[in-house]
Design an enzyme around this catalytic site. Structure first.
Site, PDB file in Angstrom:
ATOM      1  N   THR A 121       0.860  -1.188   0.000  1.00 22.20           N
ATOM      2  CA  THR A 121       0.000   0.000   0.000  1.00 22.20           C
ATOM      3  C   THR A 121       0.891   1.231   0.000  1.00 22.20           C
ATOM      4  OG1 THR A 121      -1.699  -1.205   1.153  1.00 22.20           O
ATOM      5  CG2 THR A 121      -1.808   1.194   1.298  1.00 22.20           C
ATOM      6  N   CYS A 261      -3.942  -1.825   9.092  1.00 24.42           N
ATOM      7  CA  CYS A 261      -4.185  -1.098   7.839  1.00 24.42           C
ATOM      8  C   CYS A 261      -4.946   0.216   7.991  1.00 24.42           C
ATOM      9  CB  CYS A 261      -4.929  -1.993   6.866  1.00 24.42           C
ATOM     10  SG  CYS A 261      -4.054  -3.529   6.590  1.00 24.42           S
ATOM     11  N   ARG A 328      -1.879  -5.407  16.404  1.00 27.29           N
ATOM     12  CA  ARG A 328      -1.572  -4.040  15.977  1.00 27.29           C
ATOM     13  C   ARG A 328      -2.812  -3.157  16.083  1.00 27.29           C
ATOM     14  NH1 ARG A 328       1.560  -5.440  10.516  1.00 27.29           N
ATOM     15  NH2 ARG A 328       0.170  -7.242  10.665  1.00 27.29           N
TER      16      ARG A 328
HETATM   17  C1  UGA Z   1      -8.654  -4.092   5.896  1.00 28.66           C
HETATM   18  C2  UGA Z   1      -9.571  -4.064   4.665  1.00 28.66           C
HETATM   19  O1  UGA Z   1     -10.870  -4.569   5.019  1.00 28.66           O
HETATM   20  C3  UGA Z   1      -8.991  -4.912   3.526  1.00 28.66           C
HETATM   21  O2  UGA Z   1      -9.809  -4.796   2.388  1.00 28.66           O
HETATM   22  C4  UGA Z   1      -7.592  -4.377   3.206  1.00 28.66           C
HETATM   23  O3  UGA Z   1      -6.961  -5.176   2.202  1.00 28.66           O
HETATM   24  C5  UGA Z   1      -6.737  -4.428   4.458  1.00 28.66           C
HETATM   25  O4  UGA Z   1      -7.360  -3.630   5.504  1.00 28.66           O
HETATM   26  C6  UGA Z   1      -5.375  -3.864   4.098  1.00 28.66           C
HETATM   27  O5  UGA Z   1      -5.290  -2.696   3.725  1.00 28.66           O
HETATM   28  O6  UGA Z   1      -4.402  -4.642   4.066  1.00 28.66           O
HETATM   29  P1  UGA Z   1      -8.202  -5.827   7.906  1.00 28.66           P
HETATM   30  O7  UGA Z   1      -7.432  -4.723   8.540  1.00 28.66           O
HETATM   31  O8  UGA Z   1      -7.626  -7.192   7.845  1.00 28.66           O
HETATM   32  O9  UGA Z   1      -8.585  -5.433   6.382  1.00 28.66           O
HETATM   33  O10 UGA Z   1      -9.531  -5.964   8.746  1.00 28.66           O
HETATM   34  P2  UGA Z   1     -11.093  -5.654   8.586  1.00 28.66           P
HETATM   35  O11 UGA Z   1     -11.839  -6.932   8.615  1.00 28.66           O
HETATM   36  O12 UGA Z   1     -11.357  -4.742   7.483  1.00 28.66           O
HETATM   37  O13 UGA Z   1     -11.369  -4.917   9.983  1.00 28.66           O
HETATM   38  C7  UGA Z   1     -10.690  -3.734  10.347  1.00 28.66           C
HETATM   39  C8  UGA Z   1     -11.178  -3.236  11.673  1.00 28.66           C
HETATM   40  O14 UGA Z   1     -12.472  -2.659  11.555  1.00 28.66           O
HETATM   41  C9  UGA Z   1     -11.311  -4.299  12.773  1.00 28.66           C
HETATM   42  O15 UGA Z   1     -10.766  -3.784  13.965  1.00 28.66           O
HETATM   43  C10 UGA Z   1     -12.794  -4.510  12.915  1.00 28.66           C
HETATM   44  O16 UGA Z   1     -13.165  -4.909  14.222  1.00 28.66           O
HETATM   45  C11 UGA Z   1     -13.311  -3.126  12.582  1.00 28.66           C
HETATM   46  N1  UGA Z   1     -14.709  -3.126  12.102  1.00 28.66           N
HETATM   47  C12 UGA Z   1     -15.027  -3.698  10.919  1.00 28.66           C
HETATM   48  C13 UGA Z   1     -15.690  -2.492  12.855  1.00 28.66           C
HETATM   49  O17 UGA Z   1     -15.422  -1.939  13.940  1.00 28.66           O
HETATM   50  N2  UGA Z   1     -16.976  -2.470  12.376  1.00 28.66           N
HETATM   51  C14 UGA Z   1     -17.317  -3.048  11.207  1.00 28.66           C
HETATM   52  O18 UGA Z   1     -18.505  -2.975  10.824  1.00 28.66           O
HETATM   53  C15 UGA Z   1     -16.324  -3.673  10.454  1.00 28.66           C
END
Ligand code: UGA
Length: 451
Positions: A121, A261, A328
């Protein structure tokens, strides 16, 4: 196709393994010798469901190998993927040291025409930087190369599935022939592909993460507002989500986003904007709202329990989200730090992230399961929504706690059930459930909410 992927973090390792599974010959290269020897011994440096089996199968069938010799991996590949880390500098800018270092190695080993693909990224304009480094340092100026941007959208915990079934594949290239190599590589996945210029592809990645982060901070703000009214955020989000233009994903209110991320990429986008003379006010607020959620959660505990000094809180869930051991930017760290700072004690349990947490908080009490964590605690605080917590024996939890009080940072339990079971139950953006009408300064009781 002969490929190499430089960097064996989440993105590099999963991408390389999936490409091998699609029948390509892949070398995953990393300068970290310890990581490579682990991988050569069949051990995964990260926890990711399904990865170990896929690595084992492809390594055994001779399509996937691991090496520290990045130069030779580059020389033997037609397509070279850069998948190294881009951490945040203290000023919010993305640190491109690793990307530039890899570009130099590629330049020195550009023996024949290659496509260089940036999967890390990186801020808009980094493709130019990689191209300039290679152009300036390649030994033979006649050897052609193309720099392509191919951002990754996989999520930790579902990385293999996300890589096999992406919503879209973004290919940013300045020459059609370079884009076509990637189209060929991704064709077996049969997913929508979008071909853009390099700048737009780089921007798509940041904008997507920033938009998802915005959705989360937006719904958390509405949740905070719901707490001041009689509204229930889960119903509000459901009612909003059925509108196709809004969509129901990423509307779960809670403690806010964490992980490697969203925090890093929102900060980098604000910083890119600032460097270009644009004040990205919206995103700055998104970041601020996110950082306030854990504080509000601990304040809520204090509203209910009084001072936390000498009180014991059972924290269930430490990883930044379920199905990962990644800490993280995990909200658990912020919450534990706040509880300890005011003299509270913490008993903690997570299915797989305790070893990592121990490095940050060596002295808190780590428990071998959720029931041990709640035993004798003044309250239970649910921080990460692991499936096993959804199916806890709540009768046993109630008997084990000193008093039946649950703070749910992820809204995983049904308030009505909690009321019936005799809990005092405080979630995010939903009316609190209390067994007796209590003066809760700002928080309304279930009885009040029903009026
Ligand atoms: C995120 C993106 O979703 C991916 O598409 C992207 O490739 C990735 O970052 C990256 O840039 O490498 P990730 O960090 O693995 O993926 O996790 P997510 O499942 O997106 O969750 C991120 C955070 O948001 C978590 O802490 C989760 O608990 C929180 N979240 C998610 C909420 O608080 N509410 C929601 O409705 C959804």
């Amino acid at each position: 196709m002969d490929l190499c992927v430089i960097g064996t973090g989440y993105v590099g390792l999963v991408t390389g393994t999936v490409f091998a599974d699609l029948g390509n010959n892949v070398i995953c290269a990393d300068k970290d010798a310890e990581k490579i020897s682990m991988l050569n011994a069949g051990k995964m440096p990260i926890y990711e469901p399904g990865l170990e089996e896929m690595v084992e199968r492809n390594a055994a069938e001779g399509r996937l190998s691991f090496a520290t010799d990045i130069a030779s991996a580059v020389r033997s590949s037609e397509v070279v993927f850069i998948a190294v880390g881009t951490p945040t500098r203290s000023n919010g800018n993305a640190d491109l040291t690793a990307v530039s270092a890899v570009a130099e190695i590629i330049a020195h080993n550009l023996s024949e025409s290659k496509v260089i693909v940036n999967k890390s990224t990186v801020p808009v304009g980094t493709g130019d930087r990689v191209r300039e480094i290679i152009e300036a340092r390649r030994p033979d100026k006649r050897v052609e190369f193309h720099v392509v941007s191919n951002p990754e959208f996989l999520r930790e915990g579902s990385a293999i599935n996300d890589t096999l079934y992406p919503d879209r594949i973004v290919i940013g290239a300045s020459k059609q022939e370079a884009a076509m190599r990637l189209v060929e590589l991704y064709a077996p996945l049969e997913r929508p592909m979008i071909i853009t210029d390099v700048y737009s592809a780089e921007m798509i990645k940041y904008s997507s993460n920033a938009f998802l982060a915005t959705k989360i901070s937006f719904i958390n703000s509405i949740a905070n507002l719901c707490e001041l009214t009689n509204a229930d955020i889960t119903q509000v989000a459901k009612g909003m989500g059925y509108d196709k233009r809004i969509g129901s994903d990423f509307l779960n209110a809670g403690l806010g986003y964490g992980g490697s991320c969203f925090g890093k990429d929102t900060a980098a986008l604000v910083s890119t904007a600032r460097n270009l003379g644009y004040d990205f006010k919206l995103l700055k607020n998104v970041i601020e709202i996110n950082s306030e959620q854990p504080k509000r959660f601990v304040n809520k505990m204090e509203d209910v329990l009084g001072s936390l000094d000498g009180k014991t809180i059972a924290i269930l869930g430490l990883a930044f989200k379920p199905n990962t051991d990644d800490l993280r930017d995990a909200k658990s760290l912020d919450i534990i730090g706040r509880v300890l700072a005011v003299g509270g004690n913490v008993k903690a349990y997570d299915p797989i992230a305790m070893e990592n947490t121990r490095k940050v908080f060596p002295l808190i009490n780590y428990c071998s399961n959720a029931y041990e964590a709640v035993a004798g605690a003044d309250a239970m605080a649910l921080v990460t929504e692991w499936n096993e917590f959804k199916f806890l024996d709540l009768v046993r939890v109630k008997e084990s706690l000193k008093q039946p009080i649950i703070f749910d940072g992820r809204n995983i339990y049904d308030p009505e059930r909690m009321r019936r079971m005799g809990f005092d139950y405080f979630s995010v953006g939903r009316p609190p459930v209390t067994q007796i009408t209590m003066a809760l300064g700002g928080l309304q009781t279930q009885e009040q909410a029903a009026i």
